[in-house]
Design an enzyme around this catalytic site. Structure first.
Site: not given
Ligand code: GLN
Length: 206
Positions: A48, A80, A141, A184, A186
């Site tokens: 997230g 992430c 991501i 990820h 998931e």
């Molecule tokens: N760039 C997001 C952060 O710094 C992490 C991205 C992700 O969870 N897909 O929190």
């Protein structure tokens, strides 16, 4: 043995983690309150946005209760943004970005840069079931990477996407009951990281 695993459900891709755990036959519940946290034997912190998650953790009075469960050995898996939340040190965040901590790593947020916002890579993760023979297709991501690891941290996988001439960075790590991936697991249907985490939860609950 049957275990209940929570997914921190303040923000991010909660549903995907609940589904992955479901497929593995685990009782999976969203966690938004202290009482819900108390009912789980392990916790997933989803991907997230880590700064948003940080704000919500404090708004919902969950930061200290989770820290205290971490310190008494509850298994936690962060993917992430979840990895960022578990890191002791963050580079590339806003001044004063707070994390839950517990994992003796330094992560760099958005490490792969704008030009490669998202990508997929096949990673060899020998620790996982069939891990040497069958690579994990990892979806990144706006992902962080691990820039430094303390002595108790086991590196489970490296990325080769660090850029020419750079050393390859760790993207999956474990320190005792804490597991974290830059990517990820998931999404994409390969549930071996979840399977590995559930085994950690089972052995810690036993
Ligand atoms: N760039 C997001 C952060 O710094 C992490 C991205 C992700 O969870 N897909 O929190």
């Amino acid at each position: 043995m049957s275990v209940t695993v929570g997914v921190l459900a303040l923000q991010g891709d909660v549903r995907e983690h609940l589904h992955a755990l479901d497929v593995l036959g685990v009782t999976a519940v969203p966690v938004r309150r202290v009482a819900e946290l108390a009912a789980v034997e392990g916790l997933v912190i989803p991907g997230g946005e880590s700064t948003t998650m940080d704000k919500l953790l404090h708004l919902f009075d969950l930061a200290d209760p989770i820290r205290s469960r971490i310190s008494t050995g509850m298994p936690v898996f962060g993917s992430c943004a979840g990895m960022i939340m578990l890191a002791e040190r963050v580079i590339g965040g806003p001044e004063g970005q707070r994390t839950l901590g517990g994992l003796d790593i330094t992560v760099r947020r958005n490490a792969f840069g704008r030009q490669v916002d998202s990508f997929e890579e096949d990673l060899t993760v020998p620790t996982l079931r069939d891990g040497s023979a069958r690579p994990v297709r990892a979806v990144f991501i706006r992902a962080p990477w691990v820039e430094e690891t303390g002595p108790d941290v086991e590196v489970l996988a490296h990325t080769m996407m660090g850029g020419v001439g750079e050393t390859s960075h760790a993207v999956a790590v474990r320190q005792r009951n804490l597991l974290a991936t830059s990517f990820h697991p998931e999404v994409g249907g390969d549930l071996r990281f979840h399977e590995y985490f559930v085994a950690l939860v089972r052995s810690s609950a036993a």
